[in-house]
Write a protein that holds these residues in place. Structure first.
Motif, PDB file in Angstrom:
ATOM      1  N   VAL A  43       0.831  -1.204   0.000  1.00 29.20           N
ATOM      2  CA  VAL A  43       0.000   0.000   0.000  1.00 29.20           C
ATOM      3  C   VAL A  43       0.869   1.258   0.000  1.00 29.20           C
ATOM      4  CG1 VAL A  43      -2.069  -1.036   1.005  1.00 29.20           C
ATOM      5  CG2 VAL A  43      -0.276  -0.166   2.528  1.00 29.20           C
ATOM      6  N   GLY A  44       2.165   1.073   0.129  1.00 33.04           N
ATOM      7  CA  GLY A  44       3.078   2.212   0.099  1.00 33.04           C
ATOM      8  C   GLY A  44       4.477   1.785   0.479  1.00 33.04           C
ATOM      9  N   HIS A  45       5.354   2.746   0.605  1.00 30.49           N
ATOM     10  CA  HIS A  45       6.747   2.473   0.970  1.00 30.49           C
ATOM     11  C   HIS A  45       7.352   3.772   1.459  1.00 30.49           C
ATOM     12  CE1 HIS A  45       6.545   3.124  -3.514  1.00 30.49           C
ATOM     13  NE2 HIS A  45       7.051   4.248  -3.035  1.00 30.49           N
ATOM     14  N   PHE A  46       8.505   3.673   2.092  1.00 34.05           N
ATOM     15  CA  PHE A  46       9.219   4.884   2.504  1.00 34.05           C
ATOM     16  C   PHE A  46      10.709   4.593   2.541  1.00 34.05           C
ATOM     17  CE2 PHE A  46       7.797   2.752   6.421  1.00 34.05           C
ATOM     18  CZ  PHE A  46       8.968   2.662   7.162  1.00 34.05           C
ATOM     19  N   SER A  47      11.481   5.678   2.618  1.00 36.47           N
ATOM     20  CA  SER A  47      12.936   5.548   2.646  1.00 36.47           C
ATOM     21  C   SER A  47      13.499   6.288   3.839  1.00 36.47           C
ATOM     22  CB  SER A  47      13.540   6.134   1.357  1.00 36.47           C
ATOM     23  OG  SER A  47      13.146   5.381   0.233  1.00 36.47           O
ATOM     24  N   LEU A  48      14.615   5.764   4.363  1.00 35.24           N
ATOM     25  CA  LEU A  48      15.370   6.441   5.414  1.00 35.24           C
ATOM     26  C   LEU A  48      16.744   6.712   4.820  1.00 35.24           C
ATOM     27  CD1 LEU A  48      14.279   4.056   8.325  1.00 35.24           C
ATOM     28  CD2 LEU A  48      13.301   6.296   7.733  1.00 35.24           C
ATOM     29  N   ASP A  49      17.181   7.968   4.873  1.00 39.76           N
ATOM     30  CA  ASP A  49      18.432   8.315   4.189  1.00 39.76           C
ATOM     31  C   ASP A  49      19.653   8.098   5.085  1.00 39.76           C
ATOM     32  OD1 ASP A  49      18.606  10.455   5.912  1.00 39.76           O
ATOM     33  OD2 ASP A  49      18.468  12.001   4.342  1.00 39.76           O
ATOM     34  N   SER A  50      20.815   8.547   4.622  1.00 41.21           N
ATOM     35  CA  SER A  50      22.080   8.295   5.331  1.00 41.21           C
ATOM     36  C   SER A  50      22.099   8.933   6.723  1.00 41.21           C
ATOM     37  CB  SER A  50      23.247   8.821   4.499  1.00 41.21           C
ATOM     38  OG  SER A  50      23.086  10.221   4.292  1.00 41.21           O
ATOM     39  N   GLU A  51      21.180   9.872   6.969  1.00 39.92           N
ATOM     40  CA  GLU A  51      21.078  10.456   8.311  1.00 39.92           C
ATOM     41  C   GLU A  51      19.800  10.019   9.021  1.00 39.92           C
ATOM     42  OE1 GLU A  51      22.163  14.738   8.254  1.00 39.92           O
ATOM     43  OE2 GLU A  51      22.836  14.262   6.235  1.00 39.92           O
ATOM     44  N   ARG A  52      19.207   8.965   8.493  1.00 41.59           N
ATOM     45  CA  ARG A  52      18.006   8.368   9.082  1.00 41.59           C
ATOM     46  C   ARG A  52      16.793   9.288   8.990  1.00 41.59           C
ATOM     47  NH1 ARG A  52      17.581   2.884   9.468  1.00 41.59           N
ATOM     48  NH2 ARG A  52      16.096   2.325  11.081  1.00 41.59           N
ATOM     49  N   ARG A  53      16.792  10.156   7.978  1.00 40.53           N
ATOM     50  CA  ARG A  53      15.623  11.006   7.763  1.00 40.53           C
ATOM     51  C   ARG A  53      14.593  10.274   6.918  1.00 40.53           C
ATOM     52  NH1 ARG A  53      19.198  16.172   6.007  1.00 40.53           N
ATOM     53  NH2 ARG A  53      19.813  14.541   4.538  1.00 40.53           N
ATOM     54  N   PHE A  54      13.316  10.505   7.255  1.00 42.60           N
ATOM     55  CA  PHE A  54      12.192   9.826   6.607  1.00 42.60           C
ATOM     56  C   PHE A  54      11.780  10.514   5.302  1.00 42.60           C
ATOM     57  CE2 PHE A  54       7.677   9.589   5.725  1.00 42.60           C
ATOM     58  CZ  PHE A  54       7.312   8.278   5.972  1.00 42.60           C
ATOM     59  N   PHE A  55      11.564   9.724   4.249  1.00 39.45           N
ATOM     60  CA  PHE A  55      11.000  10.237   3.000  1.00 39.45           C
ATOM     61  C   PHE A  55       9.881   9.310   2.550  1.00 39.45           C
ATOM     62  CE2 PHE A  55      15.202  11.988   3.256  1.00 39.45           C
ATOM     63  CZ  PHE A  55      15.023  13.310   2.867  1.00 39.45           C
ATOM     64  N   ASN A  56       8.784   9.907   2.147  1.00 40.93           N
ATOM     65  CA  ASN A  56       7.617   9.129   1.742  1.00 40.93           C
ATOM     66  C   ASN A  56       7.751   8.705   0.274  1.00 40.93           C
ATOM     67  OD1 ASN A  56       5.049   8.005   1.917  1.00 40.93           O
ATOM     68  ND2 ASN A  56       4.033   9.930   1.348  1.00 40.93           N
ATOM     69  N   ASP A  57       8.889   8.089  -0.060  1.00 43.63           N
ATOM     70  CA  ASP A  57       9.137   7.695  -1.451  1.00 43.63           C
ATOM     71  C   ASP A  57      10.134   6.528  -1.509  1.00 43.63           C
ATOM     72  OD1 ASP A  57      11.798   8.688  -1.222  1.00 43.63           O
ATOM     73  OD2 ASP A  57      11.107  10.711  -1.722  1.00 43.63           O
ATOM     74  N   ASP A  58      10.552   6.151  -2.734  1.00 43.39           N
ATOM     75  CA  ASP A  58      11.421   4.964  -2.869  1.00 43.39           C
ATOM     76  C   ASP A  58      12.865   5.319  -3.234  1.00 43.39           C
ATOM     77  OD1 ASP A  58      11.193   5.748  -5.489  1.00 43.39           O
ATOM     78  OD2 ASP A  58      10.345   3.852  -6.229  1.00 43.39           O
ATOM     79  N   ARG A  59      13.312   6.491  -2.784  1.00 39.89           N
ATOM     80  CA  ARG A  59      14.672   6.910  -3.164  1.00 39.89           C
ATOM     81  C   ARG A  59      15.768   5.946  -2.728  1.00 39.89           C
ATOM     82  NH1 ARG A  59      15.180  12.707  -0.728  1.00 39.89           N
ATOM     83  NH2 ARG A  59      12.973  12.689  -1.291  1.00 39.89           N
ATOM     84  N   THR A 211      24.460   1.980   7.390  1.00 43.54           N
ATOM     85  CA  THR A 211      23.269   1.202   7.781  1.00 43.54           C
ATOM     86  C   THR A 211      22.118   2.081   8.278  1.00 43.54           C
ATOM     87  OG1 THR A 211      24.176   0.753   9.985  1.00 43.54           O
ATOM     88  CG2 THR A 211      24.592  -0.876   8.277  1.00 43.54           C
ATOM     89  N   ASN A 212      22.288   3.404   8.169  1.00 46.17           N
ATOM     90  CA  ASN A 212      21.132   4.277   8.394  1.00 46.17           C
ATOM     91  C   ASN A 212      20.166   4.186   7.231  1.00 46.17           C
ATOM     92  OD1 ASN A 212      21.650   5.804  10.919  1.00 46.17           O
ATOM     93  ND2 ASN A 212      23.525   6.347   9.823  1.00 46.17           N
ATOM     94  N   GLU A 213      20.705   3.919   6.044  1.00 50.24           N
ATOM     95  CA  GLU A 213      19.888   3.908   4.834  1.00 50.24           C
ATOM     96  C   GLU A 213      18.990   2.683   4.788  1.00 50.24           C
ATOM     97  OE1 GLU A 213      22.620   4.131   1.573  1.00 50.24           O
ATOM     98  OE2 GLU A 213      23.411   6.079   2.212  1.00 50.24           O
ATOM     99  N   ALA A 214      17.740   2.893   4.423  1.00 46.05           N
ATOM    100  CA  ALA A 214      16.805   1.774   4.324  1.00 46.05           C
ATOM    101  C   ALA A 214      15.662   2.124   3.384  1.00 46.05           C
ATOM    102  CB  ALA A 214      16.250   1.418   5.700  1.00 46.05           C
ATOM    103  N   PHE A 215      15.178   1.081   2.713  1.00 44.37           N
ATOM    104  CA  PHE A 215      13.934   1.191   1.950  1.00 44.37           C
ATOM    105  C   PHE A 215      12.959   0.216   2.597  1.00 44.37           C
ATOM    106  CE2 PHE A 215      11.146  -0.835  -1.173  1.00 44.37           C
ATOM    107  CZ  PHE A 215      10.411   0.267  -1.599  1.00 44.37           C
ATOM    108  N   CYS A 216      11.779   0.683   2.952  1.00 47.83           N
ATOM    109  CA  CYS A 216      10.798  -0.173   3.619  1.00 47.83           C
ATOM    110  C   CYS A 216       9.490  -0.224   2.836  1.00 47.83           C
ATOM    111  CB  CYS A 216      10.513   0.336   5.031  1.00 47.83           C
ATOM    112  SG  CYS A 216      11.933   0.263   6.148  1.00 47.83           S
ATOM    113  N   THR A 217       8.969  -1.422   2.661  1.00 41.94           N
ATOM    114  CA  THR A 217       7.659  -1.577   2.044  1.00 41.94           C
ATOM    115  C   THR A 217       6.605  -1.562   3.154  1.00 41.94           C
ATOM    116  OG1 THR A 217       6.245  -3.006   0.671  1.00 41.94           O
ATOM    117  CG2 THR A 217       7.778  -4.123   2.119  1.00 41.94           C
TER     118      THR A 217
END
Ligand code: 0WD
Ligand code: CA
Length: 383
Positions: A43-59, A211-217
């Motif tokens: 139903v969606g996904h989000f990304s956490l960047d190299s500083e563990r910031r949240f983005f509502n996308d699949d970057r 390991t801060n970076e993550a893509f989550c479904t």
């Protein structure tokens, strides 16, 4: 501190039949037909960047690049000292990223069916949690080493489930050897050897592992009568644009010690494949790419495991795990939680606790250290 609650009837349980106060994990109780488990839908996904910031996308989504050779010689120790940025695991994020995703995507969640129902539950789901917490539930009937603590709060008719670190886990973490610490890096390094940032580029083994970076479904599904919404980290996807839509195009990456004896093969089937199966089956990730390594962290072979074939693969193993036991236990645990946690209150936590060779029990805590729904979420959901 918590206290054991004495029998108390909730709205769903008439006074004549109070809920059970504990739940057995004995395997034979769960050996029945496989429960309904609907095909998980992303139903969606989000990304956490190299500083563990949240983005509502699949970057942060990456693309799988099959190794040139089946025996690739990847050195998983490379970069541990000088090209590794480790996430601060002292920061307990609880469900925060999922809750941020829910607030940003609320409109997508509320179905007409829910809006029209007589007892509308705000989100249209019964359970919100991390996939990793559900994996622990699935493997509980076979677990003999590590217990767990799961905090549960009911708000707007939805049960939120968030893990609490056990004392034993905290000790294990503090007592980790330098070797173990390094070996935890190897899995991430394997991903770097096999995953590229876009569909047309190649992996960059010379880069930094962060390991801060993550893509989550975020997937929605149903286990018997329980409507579930959960999120799980996804390593990469099939780079073929004609691959099926998510989650069917996702691939889980794993590393494991190479198998050289029948005993090792049996242990791999009985213990490791259970965890691998449970983790990927839940979100509907269809395959695992495994890098088998030697003791020096060199990958000596790469093998693909199809989740749907794992139950066949283990059938000849004596004393082996059964998918139906895992799923039925999880289902009964959720029903147990539902019967106990009847008060809708974001400040109340029921702490469900389990140790190997014991039943699941619980304690109740109000405005305690265990409360985990943040004010920004409560405010938004109750206004
Ligand atoms: O703070 C906490 N107590 C937790 C945070 C517990 C569990 C998860 N998380 C968060 C992290 O934000 C992480 O990004 O959940 C995300 C992953 O959730 P998940 O998919 O539900 O967890 P799980 O299935 O246990 O692990 C998936 C992958 C792992 O891959 P492998 O192949 O080793 O199973 O997520 C990674 C790891 O790469 N991972 C984590 N990353 C950061 N923090 C964590 C963690 N605590 N646990 C696993
Ligand atoms: Ca992985």
């Amino acid at each position: 501190a918590g206290h054991q609650r004495h029998r108390q009837a909730g709205p769903s349980t008439p006074p004549s039949s109070p809920p059970n106060q504990s739940l057995s994990v004995q395997r034979q109780l769960y050996e029945r037909d496989f429960p309904l488990y609907k095909q998980p839908v992303e139903v969606g996904h989000f990304s956490l960047d190299s500083e563990r910031r949240f983005f509502n996308d699949d970057r942060q989504l990456r693309y799988y690049v099959e190794p040139e050779k089946s025996c690739p010689n990847f050195n998983l120790r490379d970069g541990y000292r000088d090209r590794f940025i480790k996430r601060d695991d002292g920061v307990k994020e609880k469900l925060d990223h999922i809750l941020r995703w829910i607030l940003a995507n609320r409109s997508k969640l509320q179905s007409k069916e829910v809006a029209a129902s007589s007892s509308p539950c705000a989100l249209g789901v019964n359970v919100v949690t991390w996939r990793g917490h559900l994996t622990k539930l699935l493997t509980t009937p076979y677990e003999t080493q590590e217990g767990w603590l799961l905090a549960v709060t009911r708000m707007g008719g939805t049960l939120y489930i968030s893990e609490v670190e056990t004392e034993a886990a905290r000790r294990d973490q503090e007592d980790r050897t330098e070797r173990h610490e390094e070996m935890m890096y190897w899995g991430y390094k394997f991903e770097q050897y096999t995953c590229a940032d876009d569909a047309h580029s190649l992996p960059d083994p010379g880069g930094v592992v962060n390991t801060n970076e993550a893509f989550c479904t975020v997937v929605q599904t149903r286990l018997a009568e329980h409507r579930l919404l959960f999120s799980g980290e996804v390593d990469c996807r099939d780079k073929d644009p004609k691959a099926p839509p998510p989650p069917a195009c996702y691939i889980e990456m794993k590393t494991s010690l190479e198998i050289s004896t029948p005993k090792q093969r049996s242990n791999f089937h009985r213990f490791k494949l259970l965890k691998w199966w449970a983790q990927s089956f839940l979100p509907g990730v269809p395959r695992i790419v495994a890098g088998f390594r030697d003791h020096d962290g060199v990958v000596v072979s790469v093998e693909t495991f199809h989740i749907s074939k794992i139950s066949q693969l283990i059938k000849n193993e004596t004393n082996c795990w059964k998918p139906t036991v895992c799923m039925n236990f999880c289902c009964d645990f959720l029903s147990f939680v539902k019967s106990i946690v009847t008060e809708d209150n974001p400040r109340e936590v029921h702490l469900f606790s389990w140790e190997p060779h014991r039943d699941v029990t619980y304690s109740i805590h109000r405005d305690s250290q265990y409360s985990f729904l943040p004010d920004w979420y409560i405010r938004e959901m109750t206004s």
